[in-house]
Scaffold this motif. Structure first.
Motif, PDB file in Angstrom:
ATOM      1  N   TRP A 127      15.727  -3.068 110.713  1.00  0.00           N
ATOM      2  CA  TRP A 127      16.183  -2.030 109.784  1.00  0.00           C
ATOM      3  C   TRP A 127      15.508  -0.688 110.053  1.00  0.00           C
ATOM      4  CZ3 TRP A 127      19.521  -2.672 105.447  1.00  0.00           C
ATOM      5  CH2 TRP A 127      20.051  -3.969 105.332  1.00  0.00           C
ATOM      6  N   ARG A 128      14.709  -0.624 111.085  1.00  0.00           N
ATOM      7  CA  ARG A 128      14.006   0.620 111.388  1.00  0.00           C
ATOM      8  C   ARG A 128      15.009   1.733 111.692  1.00  0.00           C
ATOM      9  NH1 ARG A 128      10.166   1.558 116.618  1.00  0.00           N
ATOM     10  NH2 ARG A 128       9.221   3.520 115.999  1.00  0.00           N
ATOM     11  N   GLY A 129      14.813   2.893 111.097  1.00  0.00           N
ATOM     12  CA  GLY A 129      15.750   3.989 111.247  1.00  0.00           C
ATOM     13  C   GLY A 129      16.856   3.975 110.223  1.00  0.00           C
ATOM     14  N   ILE A 130      16.974   2.887 109.466  1.00  0.00           N
ATOM     15  CA  ILE A 130      17.985   2.793 108.413  1.00  0.00           C
ATOM     16  C   ILE A 130      17.348   3.027 107.051  1.00  0.00           C
ATOM     17  CG2 ILE A 130      19.662   1.265 107.300  1.00  0.00           C
ATOM     18  CD1 ILE A 130      19.918  -0.184 109.980  1.00  0.00           C
ATOM     19  N   LEU A 131      16.186   2.417 106.822  1.00  0.00           N
ATOM     20  CA  LEU A 131      15.482   2.532 105.553  1.00  0.00           C
ATOM     21  C   LEU A 131      14.055   3.008 105.781  1.00  0.00           C
ATOM     22  CD1 LEU A 131      16.555  -0.790 103.769  1.00  0.00           C
ATOM     23  CD2 LEU A 131      17.517   1.494 103.434  1.00  0.00           C
ATOM     24  N   PRO A 132      13.455   3.661 104.791  1.00  0.00           N
ATOM     25  CA  PRO A 132      12.044   4.038 104.900  1.00  0.00           C
ATOM     26  C   PRO A 132      11.155   2.807 105.000  1.00  0.00           C
ATOM     27  CG  PRO A 132      13.118   5.192 103.086  1.00  0.00           C
ATOM     28  CD  PRO A 132      14.073   4.138 103.540  1.00  0.00           C
ATOM     29  N   SER A 133      10.052   2.952 105.693  1.00  0.00           N
ATOM     30  CA  SER A 133       9.104   1.841 105.798  1.00  0.00           C
ATOM     31  C   SER A 133       8.600   1.417 104.426  1.00  0.00           C
ATOM     32  CB  SER A 133       7.926   2.249 106.686  1.00  0.00           C
ATOM     33  OG  SER A 133       8.348   2.423 108.017  1.00  0.00           O
ATOM     34  N   SER A 134       8.499   2.354 103.504  1.00  0.00           N
ATOM     35  CA  SER A 134       8.029   2.007 102.162  1.00  0.00           C
ATOM     36  C   SER A 134       8.983   1.043 101.468  1.00  0.00           C
ATOM     37  CB  SER A 134       7.868   3.276 101.317  1.00  0.00           C
ATOM     38  OG  SER A 134       9.081   4.028 101.305  1.00  0.00           O
ATOM     39  N   VAL A 135      10.297   1.254 101.632  1.00  0.00           N
ATOM     40  CA  VAL A 135      11.288   0.360 101.035  1.00  0.00           C
ATOM     41  C   VAL A 135      11.234  -1.017 101.710  1.00  0.00           C
ATOM     42  CG1 VAL A 135      13.764  -0.053 100.740  1.00  0.00           C
ATOM     43  CG2 VAL A 135      12.807   2.212 100.288  1.00  0.00           C
ATOM     44  N   LEU A 136      11.179  -1.012 103.026  1.00  0.00           N
ATOM     45  CA  LEU A 136      11.124  -2.279 103.754  1.00  0.00           C
ATOM     46  C   LEU A 136       9.875  -3.071 103.397  1.00  0.00           C
ATOM     47  CD1 LEU A 136      12.264  -1.104 107.298  1.00  0.00           C
ATOM     48  CD2 LEU A 136      13.585  -2.440 105.644  1.00  0.00           C
ATOM     49  N   THR A 137       8.736  -2.373 103.291  1.00  0.00           N
ATOM     50  CA  THR A 137       7.490  -3.071 102.997  1.00  0.00           C
ATOM     51  C   THR A 137       7.479  -3.601 101.574  1.00  0.00           C
ATOM     52  OG1 THR A 137       6.358  -1.599 104.543  1.00  0.00           O
ATOM     53  CG2 THR A 137       4.979  -2.872 103.042  1.00  0.00           C
ATOM     54  N   ALA A 138       7.956  -2.790 100.613  1.00  0.00           N
ATOM     55  CA  ALA A 138       7.983  -3.237  99.221  1.00  0.00           C
ATOM     56  C   ALA A 138       8.900  -4.448  99.056  1.00  0.00           C
ATOM     57  CB  ALA A 138       8.428  -2.095  98.314  1.00  0.00           C
ATOM     58  N   GLY A 139      10.115  -4.343  99.589  1.00  0.00           N
ATOM     59  CA  GLY A 139      11.041  -5.466  99.480  1.00  0.00           C
ATOM     60  C   GLY A 139      10.556  -6.685 100.241  1.00  0.00           C
ATOM     61  N   GLY A 140      10.037  -6.452 101.456  1.00  0.00           N
ATOM     62  CA  GLY A 140       9.526  -7.569 102.246  1.00  0.00           C
ATOM     63  C   GLY A 140       8.353  -8.259 101.590  1.00  0.00           C
ATOM     64  N   ALA A 141       7.478  -7.485 100.936  1.00  0.00           N
ATOM     65  CA  ALA A 141       6.317  -8.080 100.268  1.00  0.00           C
ATOM     66  C   ALA A 141       6.745  -8.947  99.092  1.00  0.00           C
ATOM     67  CB  ALA A 141       5.371  -6.974  99.795  1.00  0.00           C
ATOM     68  N   LEU A 142       7.734  -8.480  98.336  1.00  0.00           N
ATOM     69  CA  LEU A 142       8.193  -9.284  97.202  1.00  0.00           C
ATOM     70  C   LEU A 142       8.852 -10.569  97.677  1.00  0.00           C
ATOM     71  CD1 LEU A 142       9.556  -6.396  94.963  1.00  0.00           C
ATOM     72  CD2 LEU A 142       7.580  -7.862  94.487  1.00  0.00           C
ATOM     73  N   PHE A 143       9.593 -10.506  98.781  1.00  0.00           N
ATOM     74  CA  PHE A 143      10.196 -11.720  99.339  1.00  0.00           C
ATOM     75  C   PHE A 143       9.135 -12.655  99.892  1.00  0.00           C
ATOM     76  CE2 PHE A 143      11.910 -13.762 103.265  1.00  0.00           C
ATOM     77  CZ  PHE A 143      12.705 -14.704 102.639  1.00  0.00           C
ATOM     78  N   ALA A 144       8.199 -12.112 100.675  1.00  0.00           N
ATOM     79  CA  ALA A 144       7.165 -12.949 101.290  1.00  0.00           C
ATOM     80  C   ALA A 144       6.224 -13.544 100.252  1.00  0.00           C
ATOM     81  CB  ALA A 144       6.363 -12.124 102.294  1.00  0.00           C
ATOM     82  N   GLY A 145       6.104 -12.907  99.071  1.00  0.00           N
ATOM     83  CA  GLY A 145       5.205 -13.404  98.042  1.00  0.00           C
ATOM     84  C   GLY A 145       5.769 -14.515  97.189  1.00  0.00           C
ATOM     85  N   LEU A 146       7.048 -14.835  97.343  1.00  0.00           N
ATOM     86  CA  LEU A 146       7.636 -15.936  96.583  1.00  0.00           C
ATOM     87  C   LEU A 146       7.049 -17.262  97.053  1.00  0.00           C
ATOM     88  CD1 LEU A 146      11.419 -14.914  96.591  1.00  0.00           C
ATOM     89  CD2 LEU A 146       9.787 -14.661  94.706  1.00  0.00           C
ATOM     90  N   TRP A 147       6.818 -18.172  96.122  1.00  0.00           N
ATOM     91  CA  TRP A 147       6.227 -19.450  96.513  1.00  0.00           C
ATOM     92  C   TRP A 147       7.119 -20.184  97.499  1.00  0.00           C
ATOM     93  CZ3 TRP A 147       8.349 -24.262  96.211  1.00  0.00           C
ATOM     94  CH2 TRP A 147       9.414 -24.468  95.317  1.00  0.00           C
TER      95      TRP A 147
END
Length: 518
Positions: A127-147
């Motif tokens: 998704w690089r170049g499509i979304l800001p890294s801040s959006v990718l990191t925030a969304g990715g962190a919430l997904f990766a943090g799910l049990w």
């Protein structure tokens, strides 16, 4: 969304879409400008995801039933277990490099933990170049943090790999469909799209189909993408066909044809039809890795709070994305997630949290937009307070996820302890490789004991009673039955031994063939 940072990321290549001569519609543009924030953020998230698995999930966990089936196809501790019609071999291929050289469950777990961290990073990088890294990191962190994400990261199951593939596929689709990147970058995006679709289909053919359908529809219906629709639909269809080819070939080689395999797969999965399984999935979030049948009390409803808030976060994030000129990525991710989730929510009469992992991965895009917009839309004077409130909410959410994860991991460790004990007892009775196990929990007991596992009836019917009796004349055979239950007719005269018991587990008797020697 107020105060949008459009500062170019120094590490990103020039993007023709930011040219002053280019006019794009907010409803179809995939980016309002180069992404702010460091590209190292997603990489750091991937490292943390791997470390969390190694610390919380990997130590002491044992292989479950499905894992034993998948691992045994390519090595591991026992001969190949029966491979039923619904299964696909993608995850067996994934673990083959390790399972072929060692039967160590720990080695397999570490390998998958590292590989899943790399896959998370790769999916976000698409998704690089499509979304800001801040959006990718925030969304990715919430997904990766799910049990459920952490739990299945090092496990030999296909769903999380479908999630990474689906997330990357939508990113590659947008990079090419937008038309802003040509040449090598465009060909790379197109190749990435085909390979990720093929990968998802190789792991789960049904998920591959439900991934391709919304993307193909988007290519045909969105005006700005229509001029590339022919290429996109060809690549989507080609990726789907390539990924499904092994499953289809195996259908004709071993299951009597494609129609017969599909019919048998439907029977094993419960004769698919119209079911409302939303409540089943909510119950399963308390830590049930499989809820079948899911007619159990709803324990710990607070574990599903985030799940019921998810639609609101997706809606708010999509609105924020449109305001920032990034509406198409958020909307396409949400619609594709809905397509991937719908079959499990409305056509399968039971639930497993892992089924929805591909949908959760894609919903991380609008949820990430929501999280970033909550802070960006707050006045600077109140931003610290808002950040503190978000941090408290996030910590509470992570605490719940950790509690459920700990329960699921504890159950996995109990499985290993239980069946290691049973296998040791069978070895003491002379049931050692080459050997055969049938009856109760035959797959797990067979795998831990190093024996073949066969069943004369049910979904995994792969041998006849006469075949078992014949095998007993060549090798040690153990028939496992509930304690006190009568054995099959061919084992009536065999020696009966009560296997070691354990709290919370059913007690078993083993009927051991007479030719077995201690």
């Amino acid at each position: 969304m107020a105060n949008v940072d459009t500062t170019a990321n120094a590490s990103d290549p020039p993007d023709p879409r930011t040219s002053t001569t280019t006019t794009t519609s907010p409803s179809t543009s995939t980016s309002a400008g180069p992404p702010p924030g460091s590209p190292l953020w997603p990489a750091g998230l991937a490292v943390l995801f791997t470390l969390a698995q190694l610390a919380l999930v990997v130590p002491g966990s044992g292989l479950g039933w499905d894992e034993a089936v998948y691992v045994s196809q390519v090595g591991g501790n026992a001969p190949a277990a029966f491979f039923s019609a619904p299964r696909a071999r993608g995850v067996s291929y994934l673990v083959a490099p390790v399972a072929a050289v060692t039967d160590s469950t720990a080695a397999i777990r570490v390998y998958l933990a590292v590989l899943s961290g790399a896959a998370l990073w790769g999916a976000l990088r698409a998704w690089r170049g499509i979304l800001p890294s801040s959006v990718l990191t925030a969304g990715g962190a919430l997904f990766a943090g799910l049990w459920v994400t952490l739990f299945y990261g090092p496990r030999v199951m296909p769903n999380l790999w479908c999630a990474f593939g689906a997330l990357a596929a939508v990113g590659f689709f947008l990079r090419f469909a937008d038309g802003g990147r040509g040449g090598v970058a465009g060909r790379a995006a197109l190749g990435g799209l085909g390979l990720t679709v093929a990968g998802v289909t190789l792991f789960r053919p049904g998920d591959g189909l439900w991934l391709v359908l919304p993307l193909g529809a988007a290519a045909l219906l969105v005006p700005a993408w229509r001029r590339r629709a022919a290429v996109l639909t060809a690549v989507l269809a080609g990726g789907l066909a390539l990924g499904a080819l092994p499953w289809i070939a195996e259908a004709y080689a071993h299951y009597g044809g494609l129609a017969a395999r599909l019919r048998r797969a439907g029977e094993i999965q419960g004769s698919l039809g119209w079911y409302l399984s939303v409540d089943d999935h909510a119950r399963a979030l308390a830590g049930r890795t499989l809820c079948r049948p899911c007619d159990v009390p709803w324990e710990h409803p607070f574990t599903a709070v985030w799940w019921f808030l998810l639609p609101a976060a997706v809606a708010a994030g999509t609105v924020a994305a449109f305001r920032a000129g990034r509406g198409a990525p958020a909307l396409l991710a949400a619609l594709t997630a809905a397509a991937l989730a719908a079959p499990y929510l409305f056509t399968v009469g039971y639930a497993a949290p892992r089924f929805l992992l591909p949908a959760y991965a894609l919903l991380a895009v609008p949820v990430g937009e929501c999280a970033v917009s909550l802070l960006a839309g707050v006045r600077p004077a109140r931003r610290r307070t808002a950040a503190a409130l978000l941090a408290v909410a996030l910590l509470g959410h992570l605490a719940v996820q950790y509690a459920v994860l700990d329960r699921a991991v504890s159950n996995s460790r109990a499985v290993r302890a239980r069946f290691t004990t049973v296998a040791t007892a069978l070895h003491g009775l002379g049931v050692r490789p080459p050997c055969l196990v049938t009856g109760r929990e035959y797959v797990l007991i067979g795998y831990y004991a190093g024996c073949s596992s066969r069943q004369p009836r049910g979904h995994d019917e792969s041998i006849t009673p006469a075949g078992i009796a014949a095998a007993a004349r060549r090798m040690p055979v153990a028939v496992i039955v509930p304690a006190g239950a009568a054995p099959p007719g061919y084992a009536h005269a065999w020696r009966s031994v009560r296997l070691p018991s354990a709290d919370g587990w059913e007690d078993y008797d083993a009927y051991v063939s007479p030719r077995t020697r201690r």
